[in-house]
Design a protein around this motif. Sequence first.
Motif, PDB file in Angstrom:
ATOM      1  N   ILE A 146      49.429 -47.926  15.463  1.00 25.23           N
ATOM      2  CA  ILE A 146      48.509 -47.131  17.007  1.00 25.23           C
ATOM      3  C   ILE A 146      49.923 -47.792  17.862  1.00 25.23           C
ATOM      4  CG2 ILE A 146      46.898 -47.820  18.062  1.00 25.23           C
ATOM      5  CD1 ILE A 146      45.113 -49.433  16.162  1.00 25.23           C
ATOM      6  N   GLU A 147      50.595 -46.676  18.113  1.00 24.84           N
ATOM      7  CA  GLU A 147      51.864 -46.125  19.613  1.00 24.84           C
ATOM      8  C   GLU A 147      51.561 -46.546  20.672  1.00 24.84           C
ATOM      9  OE1 GLU A 147      53.991 -43.870  21.988  1.00 24.84           O
ATOM     10  OE2 GLU A 147      52.997 -43.625  21.064  1.00 24.84           O
TER      11      GLU A 147
ATOM     12  N   THR B 163      50.694 -44.430  22.966  1.00 21.30           N
ATOM     13  CA  THR B 163      50.412 -43.455  24.200  1.00 21.30           C
ATOM     14  C   THR B 163      48.377 -42.852  23.186  1.00 21.30           C
ATOM     15  OG1 THR B 163      51.195 -41.743  22.404  1.00 21.30           O
ATOM     16  CG2 THR B 163      52.060 -42.759  23.976  1.00 21.30           C
ATOM     17  N   ALA B 164      48.313 -43.938  22.202  1.00 21.55           N
ATOM     18  CA  ALA B 164      47.539 -43.749  21.681  1.00 21.55           C
ATOM     19  C   ALA B 164      46.093 -43.846  22.727  1.00 21.55           C
ATOM     20  CB  ALA B 164      47.052 -45.139  19.968  1.00 21.55           C
ATOM     21  N   ASP B 165      45.356 -43.319  21.589  1.00 20.85           N
ATOM     22  CA  ASP B 165      43.671 -43.252  22.160  1.00 20.85           C
ATOM     23  C   ASP B 165      42.453 -44.203  21.136  1.00 20.85           C
ATOM     24  OD1 ASP B 165      40.705 -42.865  22.046  1.00 20.85           O
ATOM     25  OD2 ASP B 165      40.532 -40.423  22.036  1.00 20.85           O
TER      26      ASP B 165
ATOM     27  N   ALA C  23      41.636 -44.498  17.526  1.00 20.67           N
ATOM     28  CA  ALA C  23      42.197 -45.150  16.756  1.00 20.67           C
ATOM     29  C   ALA C  23      41.943 -46.098  15.822  1.00 20.67           C
ATOM     30  CB  ALA C  23      44.072 -45.634  16.728  1.00 20.67           C
TER      31      ALA C  23
ATOM     32  N   HIS D 247      49.346 -43.793  14.870  1.00 19.42           N
ATOM     33  CA  HIS D 247      47.819 -42.947  16.064  1.00 19.42           C
ATOM     34  C   HIS D 247      49.022 -43.133  16.959  1.00 19.42           C
ATOM     35  CE1 HIS D 247      44.524 -43.373  13.477  1.00 19.42           C
ATOM     36  NE2 HIS D 247      45.417 -44.674  12.812  1.00 19.42           N
ATOM     37  N   THR D 248      48.738 -41.884  17.730  1.00 24.19           N
ATOM     38  CA  THR D 248      50.067 -41.172  18.863  1.00 24.19           C
ATOM     39  C   THR D 248      49.399 -40.215  19.545  1.00 24.19           C
ATOM     40  OG1 THR D 248      51.727 -41.223  19.683  1.00 24.19           O
ATOM     41  CG2 THR D 248      51.711 -40.631  17.450  1.00 24.19           C
ATOM     42  N   GLN D 249      50.071 -40.621  21.052  1.00 30.29           N
ATOM     43  CA  GLN D 249      49.548 -38.705  21.881  1.00 30.29           C
ATOM     44  C   GLN D 249      51.183 -37.632  22.255  1.00 30.29           C
ATOM     45  OE1 GLN D 249      46.540 -37.258  21.771  1.00 30.29           O
ATOM     46  NE2 GLN D 249      45.325 -39.424  20.985  1.00 30.29           N
TER      47      GLN D 249
ATOM     48  N   ASN E 170      46.846 -39.087  13.290  1.00 24.99           N
ATOM     49  CA  ASN E 170      45.783 -39.711  14.221  1.00 24.99           C
ATOM     50  C   ASN E 170      44.401 -38.748  12.929  1.00 24.99           C
ATOM     51  OD1 ASN E 170      46.324 -39.664  16.311  1.00 24.99           O
ATOM     52  ND2 ASN E 170      46.764 -38.263  17.022  1.00 24.99           N
TER      53      ASN E 170
END
Length: 494
Positions: free
Chosen positions: A226-227, A229-231, A235, A378-380, A399
């Motif tokens: 879970i990076e 920028t993740a939601d 996530a 998980h990242t944006q 994601n």
Amino acid sequence: MENFDYDLQSVQETRNIARQAKLAQSELAKFNAEQIDKIIRNMVKVAEENAISLAKMAVEETGFGKVEDKIFKNRFASTELYEFIKPMQTIGVIKDDKVNKLIEIAEPVGLLMGIIPSTNPTSTTIYKSIIAIKSRNGIVFSPHPSALKCTLQAARLMNDAAVAAGAPANIIGCISKPSMGATNELMKCDEVALIIATGGSAMVKAAYSAGKPALGVGPGNVPAYIERTADIPKAVKNIIASKTFDNGTICASEQSVIVEECLRDQVMEEFKRQGGYFMTPEETSKVAKNLFTRNHAMNAKMVGRSAAVIAEGAGITVPLGTKVLLGEQHGVGEQYPLSYEKLTTVLAFYTVKDWEEACDLCIKLLNNGGVGHSLSIHTQNPEMALKFAEKPVFRILVNTASSQGGVGASTGLSPSFTLGCGTWGGSATSDNVTPMHLINIKRVAYGIKDVTENQPPAYSACEAQSGMPGAISDDQIMSVVNEVISLLKKRGDN
């Protein structure tokens, strides 16, 4: 004496099944695309009609997973699979390159052997049956003994559906008296042309050692990063949905959650809000001892079980409605048992400083039993996804829920229950296996270049020997020598 008789009967049954299926496959090899499609459509129809009963049988017999999720898998392995493979050309001329004058023709491999795991017995049997017939192959199954009844029923349903639609009798077979002797006999018998192995590492290695082509899949030990920028709510929702899907029995399910320090508290709160329970070090130790037997092999009684059952088995109390158990780990390997694959509703939880440390940790986890399989991020940040694409796996799932993503249910990957791990993971393919992996391709190649007019110029014997164009011949050398001698003689006379 009884065991000896059983083993003899088991091996003899295997030989009979293989011979019958090979004869049937020889007939099926003559079928055209329309005939094959008709057969597959009926197999899909029967799989749909029996999706619920087969799911119930599998859970009742093995104790693994959840009925509703096994129903989904049975339908995914039939209806969803069919929609994907329907346009595939697996018969006759599959490519006609007018420019290069090259024609490609598909031929079946022959008789396949399918090794079926206890974790996904009916869906894997349906899936392998359909991709085998699509490529005009017969298939004989070796079921896991603890999933014999449901595997046998799925194989019978697929065979009967195929035969009812015009396929030769006995095109799909299944050993009803499983034994190691029978499995070894099937692996090595002359009738079998290719082995598709889905199961434990030992079984997959045995398939590759049988002396014939094999498509085997290694274990998964999927890290989920879970990076920053993740939601985070999304996530966590995806990870829980994936890990609880059939209670974690799919090898693409997440095994470890990795978070950055700046997100740690937020992620932990979100997991708790959505049904995650963070175990104390003492509780983690109790669960780990109950999960594994020797060599980090999973205790079969804990495979595919709910969080409540695992907690009860370990003697710990968790809140009502707990979906997954999380245990904090500070390293990878022997001293950190949750760093290994856990085909159940338990996750390891790691905290790292930054994405670079997350990278290093992912590699260590993958090298601990999941190289080549899958990784979840998980990242944006698309650039971050590409950084993690450099890791030693062949499925980078972004994601999405890893279980559903890996098999192609929530991603654009090929729908499959055989996920290759490439040479890194000891597999012959890095793909999600499809009917295209089960055909031979012959090629008709016309001459398009006249190489006879592009020969190098002919050289004299001397030139050929010297390897130098324009070299002086022996006669020329003697002529020069004679002239020199003649001149010297004249000088002497004078």
